[in-house]
Design a protein around this motif. Sequence first.
Motif, short mmCIF file in Angstrom:
data_model
loop_
_atom_site.label_atom_id
_atom_site.label_comp_id
_atom_site.label_asym_id
_atom_site.label_seq_id
_atom_site.Cartn_x
_atom_site.Cartn_y
_atom_site.Cartn_z
N LEU A 95 0.78 -1.23 0.00
CA LEU A 95 0.00 0.00 0.00
C LEU A 95 0.82 1.29 0.00
N PRO A 96 1.90 1.40 0.79
CA PRO A 96 2.65 2.67 0.78
C PRO A 96 3.24 3.02 -0.58
N TYR A 97 3.46 2.02 -1.43
CA TYR A 97 4.09 2.27 -2.72
C TYR A 97 3.10 2.69 -3.80
N PHE A 98 1.81 2.75 -3.42
CA PHE A 98 0.81 3.36 -4.29
C PHE A 98 0.63 4.85 -3.98
N THR A 99 1.05 5.26 -2.79
CA THR A 99 0.75 6.61 -2.33
C THR A 99 2.03 7.39 -2.02
N GLN A 100 2.49 7.37 -0.76
CA GLN A 100 3.61 8.24 -0.40
C GLN A 100 4.94 7.79 -0.99
N ASN A 101 5.14 6.50 -1.19
CA ASN A 101 6.42 6.01 -1.72
C ASN A 101 6.27 5.66 -3.20
N PHE A 102 5.95 6.66 -4.00
CA PHE A 102 5.54 6.42 -5.38
C PHE A 102 6.67 6.56 -6.40
N GLY A 103 7.90 6.73 -5.94
CA GLY A 103 9.00 7.05 -6.84
C GLY A 103 9.31 5.97 -7.86
N ASN A 104 10.01 6.40 -8.90
CA ASN A 104 10.48 5.50 -9.96
C ASN A 104 11.90 5.07 -9.60
N PRO A 105 12.16 3.77 -9.50
CA PRO A 105 13.51 3.33 -9.11
C PRO A 105 14.60 3.74 -10.09
N GLN A 146 16.23 -1.29 -18.17
CA GLN A 146 15.92 -1.82 -16.85
C GLN A 146 16.08 -3.34 -16.83
N GLU A 147 16.32 -3.87 -15.65
CA GLU A 147 16.51 -5.31 -15.47
C GLU A 147 17.58 -5.86 -16.41
N ARG A 148 18.68 -5.14 -16.44
CA ARG A 148 19.87 -5.52 -17.23
C ARG A 148 19.55 -5.62 -18.72
N GLY A 149 18.52 -4.92 -19.17
CA GLY A 149 18.14 -4.94 -20.58
C GLY A 149 17.37 -6.17 -20.99
N ILE A 150 17.16 -7.08 -20.07
CA ILE A 150 16.44 -8.31 -20.39
C ILE A 150 14.94 -8.06 -20.38
N ARG A 151 14.48 -7.21 -19.47
CA ARG A 151 13.06 -6.87 -19.41
C ARG A 151 12.95 -5.37 -19.15
N PRO A 152 13.21 -4.55 -20.17
CA PRO A 152 13.16 -3.10 -19.98
C PRO A 152 11.73 -2.60 -19.75
N GLY A 153 11.65 -1.43 -19.16
CA GLY A 153 10.36 -0.81 -18.85
C GLY A 153 10.31 -0.42 -17.39
N THR A 154 9.51 0.60 -17.08
CA THR A 154 9.39 1.07 -15.69
C THR A 154 8.90 -0.05 -14.80
N LEU A 155 9.60 -0.25 -13.70
CA LEU A 155 9.27 -1.36 -12.81
C LEU A 155 7.98 -1.11 -12.03
N ASN A 156 7.21 -2.15 -11.85
CA ASN A 156 5.96 -2.12 -11.10
C ASN A 156 6.30 -2.25 -9.61
N VAL A 157 6.64 -1.14 -9.00
CA VAL A 157 7.18 -1.17 -7.64
C VAL A 157 6.19 -1.79 -6.64
N PRO A 158 4.91 -1.37 -6.58
CA PRO A 158 4.00 -2.00 -5.62
C PRO A 158 3.86 -3.51 -5.84
N GLY A 159 3.76 -3.90 -7.11
CA GLY A 159 3.63 -5.32 -7.41
C GLY A 159 4.86 -6.11 -7.01
N ILE A 160 6.03 -5.56 -7.28
CA ILE A 160 7.28 -6.24 -6.94
C ILE A 160 7.44 -6.34 -5.43
N VAL A 161 7.08 -5.28 -4.72
CA VAL A 161 7.09 -5.34 -3.25
C VAL A 161 6.16 -6.46 -2.76
N GLY A 162 4.99 -6.56 -3.40
CA GLY A 162 4.05 -7.62 -3.04
C GLY A 162 4.60 -9.00 -3.31
N LEU A 163 5.26 -9.17 -4.45
CA LEU A 163 5.88 -10.46 -4.76
C LEU A 163 6.95 -10.80 -3.73
#
Length: 395
Positions: free
Chosen positions: A24-34, A236-253
């Motif tokens: 939840l915090p990564y949807f709101t206050q911690n919304f930055g792009n890594p 991103q991801e060493r060029g193997i899977r480029p694109g802005t990372l889904n931070v909330p989803g990755i935190v959940g995983l």
Amino acid sequence: MKMPIYFDCHATTPVDPRVMEAMLPYFTQNFGNPASTSHSHGWQAEAAITKARAQVAALIGAREKEIIFTSGATESNNIALFGAIGKVNGHVPHLITTQVEHSCVLSISKELKERGVDVTFLPVNKFGQVEIETLLNSIKPQTALISIIFANNEIGTINPIKEIVKVAKEKNKNLLVHVDAAQAVGKLPIDVNDLNIDMLSLSAHKIYGPKGVGALFIRSKEPRVKLDPVVFGSGQERGIRPGTLNVPGIVGLGKAAEICQNDMAEEVKRIKRLRDKLENGIKSQLENVTVNGHPTERLVMNLNVSFDNATPDFLLDNCSAIAVSSGSACSSANMAPSHVLAAIGLTEELARCTLRFGVGRMTTESDVDTAITTVVNAVKKCRQVRFGGKHDSAN
């Protein structure tokens, strides 16, 4: 509207409240792009990604740098197979997979075959396992990749991955082994180094995490696996899977992986007891019941059961109190009978009269009692309509 009791945990699982709390915090206050490396918002997001990478790596015995985040196992499978074997440059590489793979891997393999790759689809035994001798006879000098499902998404059968890898690499030391472990991760102890696999795909939503996020393990040494890029972008991801990372989803995983690692031993015991109660409760009250899959080498959450002398539509209509599947969720739009059940030798009629139960973390004793009563009554009613009451009791 009263929702049916959920018994479809192979298709997806509910998000664990602890996972949701972490996200939840990564949807709101911690919304930055890594990728924003010049300020604290980006640093905070990057720290969360780093932590999640460590959590996922720990669950499967990998190094942190060997974890690539994706949108799920389907994308991971695509990156692994197309990246390892997608190009045909003057020689024809050989791919080995099985007839009971998830539809994703089967679709990729068929596409690769269309592009000129030599593809072998191995048959399986009556339990849904690959026979070692059959595999060995299929390996060629030009075999570049073996892609095999760890635990089947329909019948729960677990393949002998360690033995498969050992004998395969003894025959051809240059081949790679990819494992689709979407159903196995979090339910079985997995150590990628002990198994000596080169790539492994997983999804968060199979382990009580969010949908739309997963990971691909890519071995970094002995051997170092090099994949051709499938998607192109900013690196991103060493060029193997480029694109802005889904931070909330990755935190959940990451959180879901941590919970699985901590709770797996006790959770497996509880779920097996509930699954066995469900299986025994159905079998004790009905005759002509077939449990599909391996009797022991099977996911403890899985019960795939076929009912002879039943009618598919009638059976499902009378099981509306429980949410179960008649096959893989990813191929439910296809009205053809399950390719997995066909591969293990079921007739089309019996395959159509099959229910797949996935017992999960949230399943209760009361849920199982309801499921037993619902299924037994539905099958008895179905058989009574067809045969006037015959074939409706185990007594």
